[in-house]
Design a protein around this motif. Sequence first.
Motif, PDB file in Angstrom:
ATOM      1  N   ALA A 188       0.831  -1.200   0.000  1.00 24.49           N
ATOM      2  CA  ALA A 188       0.000   0.000   0.000  1.00 24.49           C
ATOM      3  C   ALA A 188       0.866   1.249   0.000  1.00 24.49           C
ATOM      4  O   ALA A 188       0.555   2.227  -0.655  1.00 24.49           O
ATOM      5  N   LYS A 189       1.972   1.177   0.749  1.00 22.98           N
ATOM      6  CA  LYS A 189       2.823   2.369   0.840  1.00 22.98           C
ATOM      7  C   LYS A 189       3.845   2.453  -0.282  1.00 22.98           C
ATOM      8  O   LYS A 189       4.530   3.465  -0.412  1.00 22.98           O
ATOM      9  N   GLY A 190       3.979   1.369  -1.049  1.00 30.18           N
ATOM     10  CA  GLY A 190       4.970   1.377  -2.118  1.00 30.18           C
ATOM     11  C   GLY A 190       6.391   1.386  -1.586  1.00 30.18           C
ATOM     12  O   GLY A 190       7.231   2.148  -2.048  1.00 30.18           O
ATOM     13  N   PHE A 237       3.774  10.508  -7.969  1.00 33.05           N
ATOM     14  CA  PHE A 237       2.925   9.736  -7.076  1.00 33.05           C
ATOM     15  C   PHE A 237       3.852   8.811  -6.295  1.00 33.05           C
ATOM     16  O   PHE A 237       4.505   7.945  -6.881  1.00 33.05           O
ATOM     17  N   ASN A 238       3.965   8.995  -4.985  1.00 31.86           N
ATOM     18  CA  ASN A 238       4.933   8.226  -4.188  1.00 31.86           C
ATOM     19  C   ASN A 238       6.322   8.248  -4.823  1.00 31.86           C
ATOM     20  O   ASN A 238       6.956   7.201  -4.990  1.00 31.86           O
ATOM     21  N   TYR A 297      -3.159   5.632 -13.437  1.00 29.95           N
ATOM     22  CA  TYR A 297      -3.231   6.664 -12.397  1.00 29.95           C
ATOM     23  C   TYR A 297      -4.261   7.741 -12.728  1.00 29.95           C
ATOM     24  O   TYR A 297      -4.236   8.834 -12.166  1.00 29.95           O
ATOM     25  N   ASN A 331      -0.881  11.703  -1.982  1.00 27.54           N
ATOM     26  CA  ASN A 331       0.501  11.300  -2.241  1.00 27.54           C
ATOM     27  C   ASN A 331       1.107  11.964  -3.464  1.00 27.54           C
ATOM     28  O   ASN A 331       2.170  11.588  -3.907  1.00 27.54           O
ATOM     29  N   GLN A 354      -7.287   0.536  -2.899  1.00 24.84           N
ATOM     30  CA  GLN A 354      -5.848   0.771  -2.856  1.00 24.84           C
ATOM     31  C   GLN A 354      -5.422   1.624  -4.047  1.00 24.84           C
ATOM     32  O   GLN A 354      -6.089   1.629  -5.081  1.00 24.84           O
ATOM     33  N   SER A 355      -4.316   2.298  -3.903  1.00 22.08           N
ATOM     34  CA  SER A 355      -3.840   3.143  -4.994  1.00 22.08           C
ATOM     35  C   SER A 355      -3.299   2.265  -6.124  1.00 22.08           C
ATOM     36  O   SER A 355      -2.910   1.125  -5.881  1.00 22.08           O
ATOM     37  N   MET A 380     -10.647   8.088  -4.382  1.00 26.31           N
ATOM     38  CA  MET A 380      -9.244   8.076  -3.936  1.00 26.31           C
ATOM     39  C   MET A 380      -8.720   9.489  -3.728  1.00 26.31           C
ATOM     40  O   MET A 380      -8.933  10.375  -4.523  1.00 26.31           O
ATOM     41  N   SER A 436      -0.623   2.145  -7.559  1.00 20.63           N
ATOM     42  CA  SER A 436       0.767   1.698  -7.506  1.00 20.63           C
ATOM     43  C   SER A 436       0.912   0.388  -6.741  1.00 20.63           C
ATOM     44  O   SER A 436       1.938  -0.276  -6.848  1.00 20.63           O
ATOM     45  N   LEU A 478      -7.721  10.135 -10.462  1.00 20.75           N
ATOM     46  CA  LEU A 478      -7.306  10.316  -9.063  1.00 20.75           C
ATOM     47  C   LEU A 478      -7.135  11.798  -8.771  1.00 20.75           C
ATOM     48  O   LEU A 478      -6.700  12.176  -7.695  1.00 20.75           O
TER      49      LEU A 478
END
Lengths: 845, 169
Positions: A331-333, B51-52, B86, B5, A378-379, B1, A381, B89
């Motif tokens: 989830a956090k990558g 993103f992250n 993606y 992030n 969930q995202s 969502m 990624s 979002l």
Amino acid sequence: MAPTLSSKDQNALKNIAKLFDDKKYKKGLKTCETFLKTHPENVDALCFKALLVYHLEKRDEAFDLAKNIIKSNMSSSVAWHTYGFLYRSDKNYAEASKCFKNAHKFNKESTQILRDLSNIQLYQRDLQGLKETYTALLQLGATQKAYWVGLIITNHLMGNKKTALHVLDEFLNVMEEKEKTGLKGSELTLYRCMLLTELGEYDKAIEMLVKEEKNILDKLWAKQKHGEILILKNNKQDAEKIFRELLKLNSDNLTIHKKIWECRGIPDFTKDNFDHSTLTEEQIKFLTSFYKDLNNTYPKSLLIQKVPLMFTQDREQFTQFLSKYINHFLAKGIPSLFNNLKGLYNNATKVEIIENTFKATLESLEKKSTFPNQEEQQSPSSVLWTLYYLAQHFDKLNNYEQSLSYIDQGIKHTPTCLDLYIIKAKLFKHQGNISGAFQEYNRARQLDLADRYLNTKTVKYALRNDDPVTAEEIYSLIKDESQPLWYNIGEFQVMWYEKELGSAYLRAGNYGKALKAFYLVDKHFTEFMEDQFDFHNHITKKMTLRSYIEFLRWEDGVFQNKPFTDSAKLLVQSYLHLKNNSHVLNKLKREEPIVATPVVSTTASSADDDDEDDKPAANTNKKAAANKNKSETAATPAPSAAIPPDTDPNGEKYLKEENYLVPATKFIEQLLKFTPTDVQVHALACQVFLQEKKYLLVLKSVLKLKELGGVEGPLYHQYLITLLHTAQADKECSELILKALEKEKNALTGGASLAEYNQQFANKHKDSVPHKYVAGLMMNLISPADKSKATELILDLQGSGAHWEQSFNNYQSLHSAFDSTVAEQYRQQCEKRFPRANCFAPKQE
Amino acid sequence: MAVKNVELGDLTNKNINQLKLLNSTILPISYDEKFYLNLLTNGFMTKLAFFNDVVVGAVSCRIDPPSDGCETSSLYIMTLGVLAPYRNLGIGKKLIEHLDTYCKSNKFSKIFLHVQVGSEAIEWYKKQNFQTESLITNYYRHIEPADCYSMSKTITPTTTTETNTTTSK
């Protein structure tokens, strides 16, 4: 004796001393020579002249001067002291030590001489001599803390711990009360505790820790030590109490976890290759409830969630723990998930559960963007990181196709995620596709040119891909522009570069450059040894004796470090190749520009170059030199004058060695001393000593190979038989050795002939590729008539244990051990067996 | 969502290849080396969406100086895209919002762009308050359909700075 000098002359001498200290050597020398015109016999001035001349890089002239001074002043302490300085600067510590001792003989009052002597003695670990030096120093100045500390440390290192403790207590007695407070006091208390523990005086150690608790500053260390002493005392209950308290301070400290297991008699199950089925039911029961409690107290601690994955045997429970753990990372990558679970891969059941869990996770994420049996969205990624994991999972299981498929899905999903290309590169590397690995690293690098990790990794793989030119081009982007490559890697101790560069040249048969690169690593380790000199004087200021003892012990084993052992092995290999005129396998991918050996030129600027004359001094202090170069380049773009020209760009001086086995033996001896449990070291030792006909030493390593790899190990088999065969054929081999060998042989073969035993060996291991290879080699050695049968064994790559890297080494040795035809056939077989390993591709002429 | 992030970052000569890779993945048109080199010069503005810490979207604009038809500068969107997984979002929206702020603080009057006829992006731009201005035929040379719409959004010079000062008083 020289006549007393006038105050004017005395000032002149002082002036020379100052110029020397300020590193103004040229001016110093001029002043000194003027002075000598009027006082040609003055020893002090003569000594200064020798030192100044040495620092002006006229080494031989300086030594001649010093020798002459001594000839006419045999009993001059200053003359001997100076001679010692020259030897010390020359790194000839044995001679320096002798000179300082002579200097002391003629001037018993000088503490400076004794201190210089003590530094050398500690470096050489001449502990007996060191003890005498410190005792003499203490007699001269009983109030000097440095001498007390020196005597304590020396006794400690000698193993005279009782004496060390006694001297320490004496020292504490004479110390002023106010000095025993604060950091120094705390450090001395903790050092005393260390000594007491090493002496086995556990109760006294604990008593002191409790009594001095208020004054101890490093409370964590003290508390952990308290617990450790309780374990040593076998009072595990109280020890566990202490470690549980420490856990409250940092629940993620694995060391504390391990101590608690130790209190319960549970072995360290986080070690590589630990067989988890050896944990008893009772132990698992304790661990289960212990970690359940911890998890309730510290629900966010990832370590507390990870540890149960290792000991839990119950399928269902493991699956549950696993899901929770991985969901957090996905989830956090967080890319490091695979590294965290890698330790579980020696358990087939767990591997199966991991695979199923990740596949189910991927399916669920792709269908509904949730983890299995969960509602929360969930995202996107998380899909990416699941694919990323699965690619690593199948790479670990050596399933190339599956791994590649997942990694490509990942790249399709998020082509801008650099981590994916790194995994792809690793996958290629594991398959022996080095050029592919280089390309992937380079692809990732080009996406983020500011990433140092990617830059260096790409350079490393360019070198592994036999392409030093490309490597240098990329490395030039991150190194100081004004510095040539070899200078830069040497100055900044870039040992990975040196090792890979040397290896590339070794594969290409450029032994001069290969040796030149490996010798740089060797040089750095000498530098690490010399770093000790910087600490001795500093340590008494802070009284950090605990760390100092640990540091000195670490220095004693500095040659155990991997960069050294790797390069030393490669050095030995290079010499063996040189000695045997080995077949050269690889060509460099790109031709290097030919460098002519430059003519050594003296520095061009002649005006006032006092600043540039401090080269030898700068050399002794690496950091200062590095900083200096940095600041210089910042100010002036081309300080080429500060960088000495490379007088031997091709490493030709290393090729001029008369007998390559001499340096090879030197390194083998060092390796045997520091890494006596390394199988490769013993295999290399066998090769070197066989060539030197030192059969007893070969036997010693052969026996070690048996101990490390077992009677059935291929290396033991290979070198024992080679040894027996060679020694028996050697008419000069002594009876005594032959007898010892015969004994070892009979114990193994039970009286059968070598040929018979070898055949048995081959039959017994017909499913193991490394065994068949060795059996084939030995068959050819013992009975050349069976060559075709031996060839068959060698070319048979079906079965377990085959690895492309080992096979590549075999391919190289087959050229000399067998012949080029068989080597070529072997290459073809390898090409089929390892289709992706590009080192087996046919050579393009 | 949520888009918590997502962070925006600048284009540099170190990470420009990520933009190339991103655009070539998302957009039907391929741009040449010169196009990308220009982006690093004055007169252009690019923002990458992370993103992250992974680049998943980007917008590149040209700054058009005042001209006969327009008294103030305006922003022309050359490329804008978010990787397929993606989308939805709010990443694209965040990029547009950034352009709005940029225009406001630099007193630009309008953002405009061209979009291929039939593209789903048209609806999306409408949601971001863009309006279709006109149809231009045979705008694209190498892709079908070759026609495009010109879309734009007028930036009302809100008196943000003034309101801020008044509230602070």
